[in-house]
Design a protein around this motif. Structure first.
Motif, PDB file in Angstrom:
ATOM      1  N   GLY A 108       0.847  -1.191   0.000  1.00  0.00           N
ATOM      2  CA  GLY A 108       0.000   0.000   0.000  1.00  0.00           C
ATOM      3  C   GLY A 108       0.879   1.235   0.000  1.00  0.00           C
ATOM      4  O   GLY A 108       1.860   1.312  -0.722  1.00  0.00           O
ATOM      5  N   THR A 109       0.551   2.184   0.845  1.00  0.00           N
ATOM      6  CA  THR A 109       1.318   3.418   0.957  1.00  0.00           C
ATOM      7  C   THR A 109       2.755   3.098   1.325  1.00  0.00           C
ATOM      8  O   THR A 109       3.022   2.204   2.110  1.00  0.00           O
ATOM      9  CB  THR A 109       0.694   4.332   2.035  1.00  0.00           C
ATOM     10  OG1 THR A 109      -0.660   4.575   1.689  1.00  0.00           O
ATOM     11  CG2 THR A 109       1.440   5.644   2.147  1.00  0.00           C
ATOM     12  N   THR A 110       3.681   3.847   0.798  1.00  0.00           N
ATOM     13  CA  THR A 110       5.095   3.635   1.092  1.00  0.00           C
ATOM     14  C   THR A 110       5.380   3.867   2.564  1.00  0.00           C
ATOM     15  O   THR A 110       4.967   4.876   3.137  1.00  0.00           O
ATOM     16  CB  THR A 110       5.966   4.601   0.252  1.00  0.00           C
ATOM     17  OG1 THR A 110       5.645   4.406  -1.118  1.00  0.00           O
ATOM     18  CG2 THR A 110       7.433   4.346   0.482  1.00  0.00           C
TER      19      THR A 110
ATOM     20  N   ASP B 185       5.208   4.684  10.808  1.00  0.00           N
ATOM     21  CA  ASP B 185       4.247   4.073   9.893  1.00  0.00           C
ATOM     22  C   ASP B 185       3.817   2.696  10.406  1.00  0.00           C
ATOM     23  O   ASP B 185       2.673   2.295  10.228  1.00  0.00           O
ATOM     24  CB  ASP B 185       4.841   3.962   8.493  1.00  0.00           C
ATOM     25  CG  ASP B 185       5.043   5.324   7.849  1.00  0.00           C
ATOM     26  OD1 ASP B 185       4.227   6.227   8.112  1.00  0.00           O
ATOM     27  OD2 ASP B 185       6.020   5.487   7.103  1.00  0.00           O
TER      28      ASP B 185
ATOM     29  N   TYR C 208      -8.071   1.415   7.696  1.00  0.00           N
ATOM     30  CA  TYR C 208      -8.355   2.280   6.549  1.00  0.00           C
ATOM     31  C   TYR C 208      -8.142   1.586   5.210  1.00  0.00           C
ATOM     32  O   TYR C 208      -8.798   1.884   4.235  1.00  0.00           O
ATOM     33  CB  TYR C 208      -7.475   3.536   6.591  1.00  0.00           C
ATOM     34  CG  TYR C 208      -7.867   4.521   7.654  1.00  0.00           C
ATOM     35  CD1 TYR C 208      -9.167   5.011   7.742  1.00  0.00           C
ATOM     36  CD2 TYR C 208      -6.926   4.979   8.566  1.00  0.00           C
ATOM     37  CE1 TYR C 208      -9.515   5.924   8.720  1.00  0.00           C
ATOM     38  CE2 TYR C 208      -7.266   5.896   9.537  1.00  0.00           C
ATOM     39  CZ  TYR C 208      -8.556   6.364   9.609  1.00  0.00           C
ATOM     40  OH  TYR C 208      -8.896   7.270  10.565  1.00  0.00           O
TER      41      TYR C 208
ATOM     42  N   ASP D 262      -5.194   1.734   3.560  1.00  0.00           N
ATOM     43  CA  ASP D 262      -4.108   2.369   2.818  1.00  0.00           C
ATOM     44  C   ASP D 262      -2.798   1.605   2.966  1.00  0.00           C
ATOM     45  O   ASP D 262      -1.947   1.647   2.085  1.00  0.00           O
ATOM     46  CB  ASP D 262      -3.933   3.833   3.224  1.00  0.00           C
ATOM     47  CG  ASP D 262      -3.716   4.024   4.709  1.00  0.00           C
ATOM     48  OD1 ASP D 262      -4.056   3.112   5.495  1.00  0.00           O
ATOM     49  OD2 ASP D 262      -3.212   5.090   5.098  1.00  0.00           O
ATOM     50  N   VAL D 263      -2.604   0.907   4.057  1.00  0.00           N
ATOM     51  CA  VAL D 263      -1.472   0.006   4.248  1.00  0.00           C
ATOM     52  C   VAL D 263      -2.007  -1.314   4.767  1.00  0.00           C
ATOM     53  O   VAL D 263      -3.001  -1.342   5.493  1.00  0.00           O
ATOM     54  CB  VAL D 263      -0.400   0.566   5.225  1.00  0.00           C
ATOM     55  CG1 VAL D 263       0.284   1.775   4.654  1.00  0.00           C
ATOM     56  CG2 VAL D 263      -0.993   0.878   6.581  1.00  0.00           C
TER      57      VAL D 263
END
Length: 150
Positions: free
Chosen positions: A85-87, A93, A107, A109-110
């Motif tokens: 997902g997101t870096t 993180d 969410y 996103d990751v």
């Protein structure tokens, strides 16, 4: 096929998950016990007792989220586990991933990949149970102390 089931990365993730769950449950038990005892022994105002209880429980949850997040970071660095997902930029993180997993918010996103899925799946169950435990303790303490001035 047997080799894939017994991959060292998966075994490491299972062992790390068992350890971190045990630490979190024991930590939560000890914090809950101390806070519950303080609710009975201290004589400050009701407001101070409940704020102490709430901040104490919140602090325990934050520490537990960090323990899972640091475990995820370690697993990603030492096994074939990864995050998609997101870096991922830094360790926070992993704490973010842990927080959205612990609270079952997710969410999307990751998300974990590979052996890390076992840790994160178990974290969501653990987080749900510990949050429920905190809510139950808070309810019981409110029930016990709310009408303490009668």
């Amino acid at each position: 096929m047997t080799d894939a089931l017994l991959d060292i990365s998966h075994l490491t993730a299972v062992a790390a998950t068992v350890i971190v769950v045990m630490i979190c449950v024991l930590l939560h038990y000890e914090v809950s016990s101390v806070l519950s005892g303080l609710m009975r022994r201290t004589s400050p105002t009701r407001r101070r007792r409940f704020l102490g209880l709430m901040f104490g429980l919140l602090g325990a949850h934050v520490v537990e989220i960090w323990l899972f997040g640091l475990t995820a970071w370690w697993l990603e660095a030492t096994t074939s586990a990864s995050i998609a997902g997101t870096t991922i930029v830094n360790g926070l993180d992993y704490i973010y991933l842990s927080a959205i997993t612990y609270t079952t918010l997710g969410y999307g996103d990751v998300y974990p990949v590979g052996p890390l899925r076992f840790l994160m799946g178990t974290e969501s169950l653990t987080g749900f149970m510990l949050i429920t435990w905190s809510a139950s303790l808070t309810f019981l303490e409110m029930q016990r102390h709310w009408n303490d001035r009668r």
